[in-house]
Every structure is written in C-alpha cells, then in structure tokens.
Design an enzyme around this catalytic site. Structure first.
Site, PDB file in Angstrom:
ATOM      1  CG  ASP A  24      10.846 -18.852  20.846  1.00  0.00           C
ATOM      2  OD1 ASP A  24      11.251 -18.898  19.678  1.00  0.00           O
ATOM      3  OD2 ASP A  24      11.624 -18.884  21.827  1.00  0.00           O
TER       4      ASP A  24
ATOM      5  CB  CYS B 114      -4.683  -9.884  33.093  1.00  0.00           C
ATOM      6  SG  CYS B 114      -3.654  -9.125  34.360  1.00  0.00           S
TER       7      CYS B 114
ATOM      8  CG  HIS C  11       0.309  -7.761  33.618  1.00  0.00           C
ATOM      9  ND1 HIS C  11      -0.801  -7.030  33.249  1.00  0.00           N
ATOM     10  CD2 HIS C  11       1.393  -7.104  33.113  1.00  0.00           C
ATOM     11  CE1 HIS C  11      -0.405  -5.967  32.558  1.00  0.00           C
ATOM     12  NE2 HIS C  11       0.927  -5.994  32.460  1.00  0.00           N
TER      13      HIS C  11
ATOM     14  CB  CYS D 117      -4.786  -5.607  35.727  1.00  0.00           C
ATOM     15  SG  CYS D 117      -3.075  -5.461  35.184  1.00  0.00           S
TER      16      CYS D 117
ATOM     17  CG  ASP E 163      15.349 -25.321  21.376  1.00  0.00           C
ATOM     18  OD1 ASP E 163      15.299 -26.480  21.832  1.00  0.00           O
ATOM     19  OD2 ASP E 163      15.782 -24.362  22.034  1.00  0.00           O
TER      20      ASP E 163
ATOM     21  CB  CYS F   3      -4.276  -4.767  31.764  1.00  0.00           C
ATOM     22  SG  CYS F   3      -3.974  -6.542  31.620  1.00  0.00           S
TER      23      CYS F   3
END
Ligand SMILES: [Zn+2]
Length: 380
Positions: free
Chosen positions: A267, A307, A336, A310, A91, A305
């Site tokens: 973002d 991931c 996660h 998890c 930015d 989930c």
C-alpha cells in the site's frame, strides 16, 4: 481468512495467489490504495470499484482521533460508516505515533502520545489497538509495533524490536481471547537495518503463528539498494504458505522489486498524494502536469492509457485545472494514477502466471526509466 498460492515464478520469488477475506477474495499481488480518513482522497467508492479495487487500507491512528471510535461504532463499523462493501486492512497506528506526533513516550504497557491535531494526550496499548480494529471491523488488522528510522543505532533498534515482540505476543493473546471470526490479526517484522535483528524479529513472530506477516520499517528514507537488500532478506525468512505484506510501497520500481521478493500485498499514499500535486505516471516515466510544455498539449497524460481521464481530457486542460486550483484536477489525475498502478499490478500477475515476470520487469523499467530522470526535475 484463507491464503492460497497459485503460481510461483521459476526465476524469482514472485508468486500469484488468492487471499479469501470476509468481504471477498483478493487476487495477489495486490496494491491497496490508502483511505486515511475513511476515504481514498478524490475517489468515490464506485470509482474505486470500477478500477477493480476490492481492498483498501485505512489508518487506525487517524480514525481513532477523528471522528473517534465511538462514532464509527455507532455507525456499525468502518464498512458501513464509509459505505464500502469490500475489504479493509487497517494499520495499528504505530507508524503514525512515531512519525506524526511531536511527543511520545514508550511505557512498558503501551505508548503515550500527544495528538498532532489538538495536542490532547492519548495512550495506545497492544490490547486497545486490537479492540479499536475490532470495532472498526477490519478484515486484516495489524499489531501495535515500535517503528525506528534509518540511521538508528543497533542498541535502540534492538530495544524497539524487543518491545515489538512483547506487544505482538500480547496482541495475539488478546485477539485469541476475544473473537477469531471477525477478521485476522497479522504480525509486523521490525529489526531496522540489521540482518541479525530482522532474523530475530521474524523468528519470534513466526513462533506466535500469525496468519500473515507484514514487513515494517522499510522505505523510511534509506537508499533503494538498502531497501532491496533488506526486503529480500526479510521476505525469505517468512513462511511461504502465508501472505506477506510490505508497508509503504507505491511506485513501479518499488512494486516490481517487492513482487520479485515474494511480497503479496502493498500500500502507499504515493499514487494518490502525488496526483493531487499534479504528478502523473506514464509508461515512459512520471510527468508534472503543471509543466509549461503541456500548455498547448492536446495529448492525454499517456496516449496508451485507457482510463477515462486519458480517453477524455488533454494535458493542456489538466494543466489549466491545476493552475486554477479546480477540484476536478485532483479527481481526474488520481483516477489516472490509480488506474495505472492497478493495470501494472494486473500485468505483473499475468506475467507471473505466464512465466515471464523477469522479462516483463526488465521491459517495463527500460521504458519507464527513459523519461523519468528528465521529468523528475519538474515534479513540484
Ligand atoms: Zn490514464
């Protein structure tokens, strides 16, 4: 830089595409995690790669103050400094100058401000901000803009817009005079919450022919409906063949709304920052892992989930890690939350490709809102 729209949704402005940048091609819509200090907090680069993340955002303002641009220049740019092989969007620092510093003064050639870290005085000009991002070696760079908050008087918003347009023109001239090959410089639409000013800002920037456009000044405390209205209104003003980026969007509701409005990049610190405060996304809403009800829970954050958090850890264990202030709590929950958002954006892209985005949005939100209201009260 090259941008190509692949598929347009019939029922909305949603679209998929490819953004080819110096450090690889990014599938859009894309969510960029925020690496404020040249690190996405609690995540190693190979963990980010494992989640399929190939574009992150970093903050010019923070890097300029710490470690200082001379340090990053010595390292050969931001990619080699932080050992990140993929794309980086930076930015302009405008948002931080207007939100973090206690003292700032807009002068005709730039903005004078006091560092929020040590009180030292600095001045950023549109040209200097381009030079800084050029040294950083960013793949996508932003022009210096003047940010205004919600509830800003029209006259003040108009003045901010005029300076933003002048600075955008100067940034573009400077950028064109130094190096077109290194990265690409995008414009930022401002105009606060006034349609007339948004339109004027977009028209002025489009006449400067930037390769991409960001929509700034949204998600600054306005009600969701106001955000939605101005997001759609502004997105429609921008050329369809160029990428559109909206800053500060990181919850499922906002992401789905942005995509529906034809936004390609977004973002936000939300998924990572809230993870460090024990808030986790689930398909039925957000949950606070510190809740008493998780004390004996052998379930993962979300049983659907996939991931690594998890698949391996229970809510009970995570709650214990947060209560004992263990570093692993932030690492596992950040992993996660980023996995969840990346999966959501992938599902969104697939639904657009298969012509069922609006259905997907409706179904996702009807599940997501089920528990959300209840759990929101428990978010620290
Ligand atoms: Zn998970």
């Amino acid at each position: 830089m090259k941008f190509m729209v692949d598929k347009k949704d019939r029922d909305s402005s949603a679209r998929t595409g490819k953004l080819a940048l110096k450090h690889g091609t990014v599938k859009t819509p894309v969510f960029m995690p925020v690496g404020t200090n040249a690190t996405v907090k609690a995540m190693r680069n190979d963990d980010l790669e494992a989640l399929g993340i190939n574009m992150i955002l970093s903050n010019t303002y923070h890097l300029y103050l710490r470690p200082g641009i001379d340090v990053i220049k010595k390292a050969g740019g931001l990619h080699s400094f932080m050992s990140w092989k993929h794309n980086i969007l930076t930015d302009s620092g405008g948002f931080q100058v207007f939100s973090l510093t206690k003292f700032r003064k807009i002068e005709s050639d730039g903005v004078l401000f006091r560092s929020h870290i040590d009180g030292s005085m600095h001045k950023l000009t549109p040209e200097k901000v381009v030079d800084i991002q050029n040294i950083l070696g960013s793949d996508v760079m932003m022009v210096l803009d003047v940010c205004t908050g919600y509830d800003t008087e029209k006259r003040e918003a108009e003045e901010a817009l005029e300076i933003t347009s002048t600075w955008a023109r100067r940034s573009k001239l400077h950028w064109d005079s130094i190096n077109k090959e290194k990265g690409s410089l995008w414009g930022i639409v401002q105009g606060n919450f006034y349609e007339e000013l948004r339109k004027r800002s977009a028209e002025e920037l489009i006449s400067m022919d930037f390769p991409g456009y960001a929509i700034g000044g949204l998600s600054v405390g306005e009600p969701f409906q106001v955000f939605t209205h101005f997001l759609r209104y502004t997105a429609e003003l921008l050329p369809v063949e160029k990428p559109r980026y909206v800053m500060g969007i990181g919850t499922p509701e906002y992401i789905l709304e942005a995509v529906e409005s034809g936004i390609d990049l977004f973002d936000c610190v939300f998924p990572t920052r809230t993870a460090r405060n024990a808030m986790a996304f689930t398909y039925s809403g957000t949950v606070s892992l510190k809740r008493e009800s998780n004390k004996y829970s052998t379930k993962p954050i979300d049983s659907t989930c996939n991931c690594t958090t998890c698949r391996n850890y229970s809510r009970s264990y995570l709650r214990h890690l947060f209560n004992t202030r263990e570093i692993l709590a932030s690492i596992l929950t950040t992993h996660h939350n980023l996995y969840f958002i990346m999966k959501l954006v992938e599902d969104i892209r697939n639904s657009i490709e298969e012509g069922r985005f609006i259905n997907f949005k409706r179904e996702f939100l009807s599940n997501y809102r089920k528990e959300n209201a209840k759990d929101d009260r428990n978010i620290p």
